[in-house]
Design an enzyme around this catalytic site. Structure first.
Site, PDB file in Angstrom:
ATOM      1  N   LEU A 150       0.798  -1.220   0.000  1.00  0.00           N
ATOM      2  CA  LEU A 150       0.000   0.000   0.000  1.00  0.00           C
ATOM      3  C   LEU A 150       0.835   1.277   0.000  1.00  0.00           C
ATOM      4  O   LEU A 150       0.303   2.371   0.183  1.00  0.00           O
ATOM      5  CB  LEU A 150      -0.950  -0.001   1.204  1.00  0.00           C
ATOM      6  CG  LEU A 150      -1.942  -1.173   1.228  1.00  0.00           C
ATOM      7  CD1 LEU A 150      -2.825  -1.106   2.461  1.00  0.00           C
ATOM      8  CD2 LEU A 150      -2.795  -1.205  -0.034  1.00  0.00           C
ATOM      9  N   CYS A 151       2.145   1.139  -0.220  1.00  0.00           N
ATOM     10  CA  CYS A 151       2.994   2.322  -0.348  1.00  0.00           C
ATOM     11  C   CYS A 151       2.811   2.955  -1.723  1.00  0.00           C
ATOM     12  O   CYS A 151       2.627   2.261  -2.722  1.00  0.00           O
ATOM     13  CB  CYS A 151       4.464   1.943  -0.168  1.00  0.00           C
ATOM     14  SG  CYS A 151       4.976   1.798   1.546  1.00  0.00           S
ATOM     15  N   HIS A 152       2.891   4.280  -1.772  1.00  0.00           N
ATOM     16  CA  HIS A 152       2.795   4.989  -3.042  1.00  0.00           C
ATOM     17  C   HIS A 152       4.128   4.936  -3.783  1.00  0.00           C
ATOM     18  O   HIS A 152       5.194   4.912  -3.172  1.00  0.00           O
ATOM     19  CB  HIS A 152       2.400   6.454  -2.804  1.00  0.00           C
ATOM     20  CG  HIS A 152       1.028   6.622  -2.256  1.00  0.00           C
ATOM     21  ND1 HIS A 152       0.748   6.498  -0.919  1.00  0.00           N
ATOM     22  CD2 HIS A 152      -0.161   6.892  -2.867  1.00  0.00           C
ATOM     23  CE1 HIS A 152      -0.550   6.690  -0.723  1.00  0.00           C
ATOM     24  NE2 HIS A 152      -1.121   6.933  -1.883  1.00  0.00           N
ATOM     25  N   MET A 188       8.948   5.005   4.898  1.00  0.00           N
ATOM     26  CA  MET A 188       9.090   3.611   4.480  1.00  0.00           C
ATOM     27  C   MET A 188      10.302   3.414   3.585  1.00  0.00           C
ATOM     28  O   MET A 188      10.958   2.361   3.624  1.00  0.00           O
ATOM     29  CB  MET A 188       7.820   3.151   3.754  1.00  0.00           C
ATOM     30  CG  MET A 188       6.588   3.074   4.632  1.00  0.00           C
ATOM     31  SD  MET A 188       6.821   2.067   6.108  1.00  0.00           S
ATOM     32  CE  MET A 188       7.286   0.498   5.385  1.00  0.00           C
ATOM     33  N   GLU A 189      10.628   4.416   2.786  1.00  0.00           N
ATOM     34  CA  GLU A 189      11.806   4.308   1.921  1.00  0.00           C
ATOM     35  C   GLU A 189      13.086   4.278   2.748  1.00  0.00           C
ATOM     36  O   GLU A 189      14.003   3.487   2.461  1.00  0.00           O
ATOM     37  CB  GLU A 189      11.833   5.490   0.935  1.00  0.00           C
ATOM     38  CG  GLU A 189      10.872   5.361  -0.238  1.00  0.00           C
ATOM     39  CD  GLU A 189       9.408   5.483   0.142  1.00  0.00           C
ATOM     40  OE1 GLU A 189       8.547   5.044  -0.636  1.00  0.00           O
ATOM     41  OE2 GLU A 189       9.109   6.018   1.241  1.00  0.00           O
ATOM     42  N   ASP A 203      23.502 -11.739   4.117  1.00  0.00           N
ATOM     43  CA  ASP A 203      23.717 -12.639   2.996  1.00  0.00           C
ATOM     44  C   ASP A 203      25.198 -12.820   2.685  1.00  0.00           C
ATOM     45  O   ASP A 203      25.655 -13.931   2.398  1.00  0.00           O
ATOM     46  CB  ASP A 203      22.993 -12.101   1.757  1.00  0.00           C
ATOM     47  CG  ASP A 203      23.267 -12.948   0.528  1.00  0.00           C
ATOM     48  OD1 ASP A 203      22.868 -14.130   0.508  1.00  0.00           O
ATOM     49  OD2 ASP A 203      23.908 -12.426  -0.423  1.00  0.00           O
TER      50      ASP A 203
END
Length: 234
Positions: A150-152, A188-189, A203
């Protein structure tokens, strides 16, 4: 015996009275009944009856406070990604103002002394851990809307990812910053940049140890938007 007669004669008529009057008159009637009972028994009655009315009205008020208006539709509990029926929804930001938005996030990858020494000496089999994780974090920030449903999809004007080796706890400390001139925030970014950088460190080092921990990922600071500036308390 007197109490039984009082309750049997008073409460039924009071019940009929309550059912036929409005909420304002009901409160007045309850108050008058409480005064009458106090004059008979010498003390006010238990607060159960009036309390239940107050609790009902408080519950109604709280239920209204727990919803927010979003573009003519109500959402539950102030969560803008939830619609009036509890379904997931993408927020319409078309009515929001464009502003300069910046967010900074941080996180940590605890390596342990053995792996930390290998990373410090750039002796890991997959190569330069810090440089690769830095690039991965930047790429991750640009893919946020593809990873979080739901992020733009926003135009980033800047992404910064820094990694530093901390010999005190044998960790890699990560800081990510994202910026944009737009209608929605970039928290969020920034968080995705830190998370992807941390996963890349894991990793590249997992062959040397499975005991590596990615931890303490959090937002530290944000500016811009309707909610204004915010910083985590130290």
């Amino acid at each position: 015996m007197f109490l039984q007669r009082f309750i049997s004669t008073t409460l039924p008529s009071s019940t009929r009275l309550f059912s036929s009057i409005g909420s304002h008159d009901l409160s007045k009637a309850i108050s008058e009944l409480n005064q009458e009972m106090e004059s008979v028994f010498g003390e006010p009655p238990p607060s159960g009856l009036s309390g239940s009315i107050d609790n009902q009205s408080m519950t109604t008020r709280n239920s209204k406070l727990n919803t927010v208006e979003m573009d003519g539709k109500e959402s539950f509990a102030g969560l803008t990604h939830i619609g009036s029926k509890g379904e997931a929804q993408m927020v319409d930001v078309s009515r929001k103002d464009i502003s300069k938005r910046v967010a900074i996030a941080r996180g940590k990858v605890i390596l342990g002394q053995k792996v930390f020494d290998l990373v410090s000496a750039n002796q890991m089999g997959k190569g330069d851990v810090v440089s690769v994780a830095k690039l991965a974090g930047i790429c991750g920030a640009k893919q946020t809307s593809n990873l979080i449903p739901l992020c733009h999809n926003i135009n980033l004007t800047h992404v910064r990812v820094d990694l530093a080796l901390n010999p005190q706890d044998f960790s890699v400390e990560i800081e990510g910053e994202a910026a944009s001139d737009g209608k929605t925030g970039v928290e969020m970014e920034a968080l995705t940049a830190v998370t992807v950088a941390g996963l890349t460190v894991y990793d590249m080092c997992k062959a040397a140890s499975k005991n590596i921990q990615i931890t303490d990922i959090r937002l530290e600071h944000k500016t811009g938007g309707k909610s204004g500036d915010w910083s985590r308390e130290k």
